[in-house]
Write a protein that holds these residues in place. Structure first.
Motif, PDB file in Angstrom:
ATOM      1  N   ASP A  68      -0.406  16.328  41.901  1.00  0.00           N
ATOM      2  CA  ASP A  68      -1.757  16.128  42.706  1.00  0.00           C
ATOM      3  C   ASP A  68      -2.181  14.670  42.376  1.00  0.00           C
ATOM      4  O   ASP A  68      -2.723  13.611  43.237  1.00  0.00           O
ATOM      5  N   GLU A  91      -9.265  14.996  48.612  1.00  0.00           N
ATOM      6  CA  GLU A  91      -9.644  16.261  47.732  1.00  0.00           C
ATOM      7  C   GLU A  91      -9.647  15.853  46.312  1.00  0.00           C
ATOM      8  O   GLU A  91     -10.244  16.722  45.643  1.00  0.00           O
ATOM      9  N   GLU A  92      -8.957  14.971  45.756  1.00  0.00           N
ATOM     10  CA  GLU A  92      -8.820  14.938  44.127  1.00  0.00           C
ATOM     11  C   GLU A  92      -9.879  13.934  43.604  1.00  0.00           C
ATOM     12  O   GLU A  92      -9.996  13.714  42.400  1.00  0.00           O
ATOM     13  N   ASP A 113      -5.974  14.877  51.778  1.00  0.00           N
ATOM     14  CA  ASP A 113      -5.359  16.015  50.809  1.00  0.00           C
ATOM     15  C   ASP A 113      -4.048  15.478  50.308  1.00  0.00           C
ATOM     16  O   ASP A 113      -2.911  15.488  51.100  1.00  0.00           O
ATOM     17  N   LEU A 115      -1.696  16.219  48.013  1.00  0.00           N
ATOM     18  CA  LEU A 115      -0.745  17.171  48.071  1.00  0.00           C
ATOM     19  C   LEU A 115      -1.164  18.259  48.335  1.00  0.00           C
ATOM     20  O   LEU A 115      -2.009  18.967  47.523  1.00  0.00           O
ATOM     21  N   ASP A 116      -0.856  19.036  49.459  1.00  0.00           N
ATOM     22  CA  ASP A 116      -1.333  20.310  49.793  1.00  0.00           C
ATOM     23  C   ASP A 116      -0.222  21.381  49.555  1.00  0.00           C
ATOM     24  O   ASP A 116       0.837  21.403  49.366  1.00  0.00           O
TER      25      ASP A 116
HETATM   26 MN    MN Z   1      -4.256  19.337  47.772  1.00  0.00          MN
END
Ligand code: MN
Ligand code: AHG
Ligand code: MN
Length: 337
Positions: A68, A91-92, A113, A115-116
């Motif tokens: 992530d 997201e992070e 995002d 890494l989903d």
């Molecule tokens: Mn993610």
């Protein structure tokens, strides 16, 4: 003949459509290049020392995996210097990331995002990257959270990269959906499916059924009717799949149809849903609508939701048009469903 490259495809789109300009083309190519780097990092697995926990948490209170954090850094670094962005958000990261003053600023806002499906990394199941592109409002030089709070209908482009047996880039600039496969030998994405269309009807659904006891009554009834199969009110059998990576589930739907649902349930109600509006639900809804599918909150069109926070969550119903309409009808008009 070789399928055309992402670059050639974007140049052709630029010639045909006024909203695709050199700056947007650069943006998409930079994101695609970052996704290639993420794909290489993922491919190394344990040998690259990239698996496992990062030992940190993100703003949503979720434990971060090393990948992530790595994927977020790759996307930030790739996008900082090109002059195509005013800011990005992820997201992070709790807050938007301003483009450093040493670089020129551009007209776009990028959300991602990185890494989903991160719970799938360590078990070698498909994961992805999701992104959404908005215009930075006129006259704003240093965008803050407020500038990102635009409904999904305002998206200029959206896409995802699926890291599975193949690495695929799926892209829309509002003129249909195109699928590119990474040619690993020459390191370039090539157009392998033009104008992807999602079948309007389906007999396949995706939902995390372990949450069943938390669902609202219309959801309980909808899934009970699917499970009742050929002898129930729907008159046919349904199959179920749940990858645990939204990218994996959406890509299956883009390929052979289906419906993906993460409803409002008692567990996530206080947060507004499970999936994030601005960098998961909106870009996926844009792609699905552009491919002839539908996307709702279970009650209304998802892309018309007015965002109030950067990390806002939302219930998601998307995929084959008629099935999304049916699932939505259970919520809106229980008597008629
Ligand atoms: Mn993610
Ligand atoms: P992320 O890994 O970016 O936090 O996203 C995970 C999302 C989505 O990809 C997936 O569909 C869903 O969470 C899975 O949720 P459950 O673990 O509740 O099934
Ligand atoms: Mn995600």
């Amino acid at each position: 003949m070789q399928p055309i490259s992402l670059t050639q495809h974007l140049i052709e789109e630029q010639r045909r459509h006024a909203n695709v300009n050199a700056e947007l083309r650069l943006l998409v190519e930079v994101v695609a290049r970052a996704c290639k780097r993420i794909s290489i990092a993922l491919g190394k697995g344990a040998l690259g020392g990239v698996l496992g926990e990062a030992g940190t948490g993100n703003v949503q209170g979720e434990a971060q995996k090393k990948l992530d954090v790595i994927s977020n850094e790759i996307l930030l670094e790739a996008n900082a210097w090109g002059g195509h962005l005013a800011a990005c958000a992820s997201e992070e990261m709790a807050d938007p990331y301003p483009i450093p003053d040493v670089y020129p600023k551009g007209n776009y806002l990028l959300l991602f995002d990185p890494l989903d499906g991160s719970s799938n990394i360590d078990v070698n199941i498909s994961v992805g990257t999701i992104f959404s592109v908005l215009r930075c409002p006129e006259g704003v030089v240093n965008p803050t959270e407020k500038e990102f709070l635009q409904p999904g209908t305002q998206q200029v482009a959206a896409g995802y990269c699926a890291y599975g047996p193949n690495t695929l880039l799926v892209l829309t600039t509002g003129h249909g959906v195109n699928v590119f496969t990474l040619d690993r030998e020459i390191g370039s994405f090539r157009l392998t499916r033009a104008n992807a269309i999602i079948p309007e009807d389906t007999s396949e659904f995706a939902i995390n059924a372990s949450n069943q006891r938390f669902w609202e009554p219309p959801m309980q009834r909808y899934v009970a009717d699917l499970l009742a199969g050929a002898t129930g009110p729907r008159g046919r059998d349904f199959n179920m799949r749940w990858v645990g990576s939204m990218v994996g589930d959406v890509h299956r739907i883009l390929t052979r149809g289906g419906v993906f649902i993460y409803p409002l349930d008692a567990k996530v109600k206080a947060k507004g849903g499970r999936l994030r509006l601005l960098y998961e639900a909106n870009p996926m809804s844009f792609i699905v609508e552009q491919a002839g599918g539908a996307a709702t909150t279970g009650r209304s069109r998802l892309m018309e939701v007015q965002p109030e926070h950067l990390h806002q969550r939302v219930p998601v119903f998307l995929g084959s048009k008629h099935e999304v309409e049916t699932a939505t009808r259970y919520h809106l008009d229980p008597a008629a469903a």
